[in-house]
Design an enzyme around this catalytic site. Structure first.
Site, PDB file in Angstrom:
ATOM      1  N   ILE A  55      44.352  39.294  43.316  1.00  0.00           N
ATOM      2  CA  ILE A  55      44.992  37.992  43.117  1.00  0.00           C
ATOM      3  C   ILE A  55      45.629  37.465  44.405  1.00  0.00           C
ATOM      4  O   ILE A  55      45.781  36.253  44.566  1.00  0.00           O
ATOM      5  CB  ILE A  55      46.012  38.072  41.961  1.00  0.00           C
ATOM      6  N   ASP A  87      52.356  43.410  41.083  1.00  0.00           N
ATOM      7  CA  ASP A  87      53.618  42.970  41.695  1.00  0.00           C
ATOM      8  C   ASP A  87      53.783  43.589  43.091  1.00  0.00           C
ATOM      9  O   ASP A  87      54.243  42.923  44.025  1.00  0.00           O
ATOM     10  CB  ASP A  87      54.768  43.392  40.775  1.00  0.00           C
TER      11      ASP A  87
HETATM   12  N1  AR6 Z   1      45.223  41.610  41.726  1.00  0.00           N
HETATM   13  C1  AR6 Z   1      44.967  41.342  40.412  1.00  0.00           C
HETATM   14  N2  AR6 Z   1      45.292  42.182  39.414  1.00  0.00           N
HETATM   15  C2  AR6 Z   1      45.868  43.357  39.757  1.00  0.00           C
HETATM   16  C3  AR6 Z   1      46.161  43.705  41.091  1.00  0.00           C
HETATM   17  C4  AR6 Z   1      45.812  42.769  42.109  1.00  0.00           C
HETATM   18  N3  AR6 Z   1      46.048  43.009  43.402  1.00  0.00           N
HETATM   19  N4  AR6 Z   1      46.734  44.951  41.100  1.00  0.00           N
HETATM   20  C5  AR6 Z   1      46.783  45.357  39.818  1.00  0.00           C
HETATM   21  N5  AR6 Z   1      46.258  44.410  38.993  1.00  0.00           N
HETATM   22  P1  AR6 Z   1      50.511  45.889  36.240  1.00  0.00           P
HETATM   23  P2  AR6 Z   1      52.293  45.212  33.971  1.00  0.00           P
HETATM   24  C6  AR6 Z   1      46.081  44.409  37.536  1.00  0.00           C
HETATM   25  O1  AR6 Z   1      50.784  47.332  36.029  1.00  0.00           O
HETATM   26  O2  AR6 Z   1      51.498  46.053  33.040  1.00  0.00           O
HETATM   27  C7  AR6 Z   1      55.178  46.737  38.072  1.00  0.00           C
HETATM   28  O3  AR6 Z   1      55.774  47.861  38.615  1.00  0.00           O
HETATM   29  C8  AR6 Z   1      46.121  45.736  36.819  1.00  0.00           C
HETATM   30  O4  AR6 Z   1      44.877  46.419  36.977  1.00  0.00           O
HETATM   31  O5  AR6 Z   1      50.556  45.359  37.629  1.00  0.00           O
HETATM   32  O6  AR6 Z   1      52.713  43.836  33.544  1.00  0.00           O
HETATM   33  C9  AR6 Z   1      56.134  45.593  37.822  1.00  0.00           C
HETATM   34  O7  AR6 Z   1      57.174  45.532  38.772  1.00  0.00           O
HETATM   35  C10 AR6 Z   1      46.326  45.261  35.385  1.00  0.00           C
HETATM   36  O8  AR6 Z   1      45.089  44.805  34.843  1.00  0.00           O
HETATM   37  O9  AR6 Z   1      51.577  44.965  35.395  1.00  0.00           O
HETATM   38  C11 AR6 Z   1      56.635  45.933  36.438  1.00  0.00           C
HETATM   39  O10 AR6 Z   1      57.639  46.924  36.477  1.00  0.00           O
HETATM   40  C12 AR6 Z   1      47.250  44.040  35.557  1.00  0.00           C
HETATM   41  O11 AR6 Z   1      47.160  43.686  36.945  1.00  0.00           O
HETATM   42  C13 AR6 Z   1      55.433  46.518  35.755  1.00  0.00           C
HETATM   43  O12 AR6 Z   1      54.629  47.069  36.796  1.00  0.00           O
HETATM   44  C14 AR6 Z   1      48.704  44.253  35.191  1.00  0.00           C
HETATM   45  O13 AR6 Z   1      49.099  45.577  35.589  1.00  0.00           O
HETATM   46  C15 AR6 Z   1      54.628  45.457  35.062  1.00  0.00           C
HETATM   47  O14 AR6 Z   1      53.577  46.047  34.352  1.00  0.00           O
END
Ligand code: AR6
Length: 167
Positions: free
Chosen positions: A11, A34
C-alpha cells in the site's frame, strides 16, 4: 459513482491521494501494514499520531503523509476490532472503520484512496467476512471520492476481495 477495485501489492506504493493504515489506538505505529506505512512516512508520522491520538476502535483520524511520495497527501489512521469470535461487535466496528475513513477523507477533499484489509492480520478478523463488510460499507456510504483501491498484500486476500466485489 465511486469505482472500487482490488489490487495486489504494497500500500505504500499506491498512487492515490490518501492511504489508510490499520493502526493501534496510540497512533504511534506498530507492525504489519502500520509498520510499513510508518517506515515509509518517516518518524514525523508517529509524532503527528501522538498529537491527535488515541483513536478508539472504529474511528479514523488523518495526518499528513510526510515522506510518502506524491500524489499521496494524507494518511488516514483507523483502528480495527480485535477478533474475539464475532459476538463482541466486531463486524459493526469494522464497518465503522471503513465509514469513518471515507468521511475523514471526504473532509480533506480526497479523490482517490487505498485501503488495506483492515483487522485481518494481527487482529485476526476472518478475511472473507471482512471483505464482504468492506465492500458493502464502501458501496453504501455516500462520498465524493471517485476511486477506492482495496490493496491485498497476499494472493489469498486478493482473491477474497475480488470475490466480494463480484457479488
Ligand atoms: N501493504 C498492504 N497490506 C499490508 C501490508 C502492506 N505493506 N503489510 C501488511 N498488509 P495488519 P490488523 C496486510 O496486521 O489486523 C499493527 O501492529 C496484512 O497482510 O497490518 O488491523 C497495528 O499497529 C493483512 O492482510 O493489521 C495494530 O496494532 C492486512 O494488511 C495491529 O497491527 C492487515 O494486517 C492491527 O492489526
Amino acid at each position: 459513482m465511486v469505482a472500487i477495485e482490488a489490487v495486489r501489492g504494497d500500500i505504500t506504493e499506491e498512487h492515490v491521494d490518501a492511504v489508510v493504515t490499520a493502526a493501534n489506538e496510540s497512533l504511534l505505529g506498530g507492525g504489519g501494514v502500520d509498520g510499513a506505512v510508518h517506515r515509509a512516512a518517516g518518524p514525523r508520522l508517529a509524532q503527528a499520531g501522538s498529537a491527535i491520538g488515541p483513536c478508539p476502535p472504529g474511528d479514523a483520524m488523518a495526518t499528513p503523509s510526510f515522506d510518502l511520495d506524491p500524489p499521496v497527501r494524507h494518511i488516514v489512521h483507523t483502528v480495527g476490532p480485535v477478533w474475539e469470535g464475532g459476538d463482541q461487535g466486531e463486524a459493526e466496528i469494522l464497518a465503522s472503520c471503513y465509514r469513518h475513513s471515507l468521511q475523514v477523507a471526504d473532509e480533506l477533499d480526497v479523490r482517490s484512496i487505498a485501503f488495506p484489509a483492515i483487522a485481518t492480520g494481527v487482529h485476526g478478523f476472518p478475511a472473507d467476512q471482512a471483505a464482504r463488510i468492506a465492500v458493502t460499507t464502501l458501496r453504501s456510504t455516500p462520498t465524493r471520492i471517485e476511486q477506492i483501491r482495496l490493496v491485498a498484500f497476499d494472493h489469498d486476500t486478493y482473491e477474497i476481495l475480488a470475490v466480494a466485489l463480484r457479488r
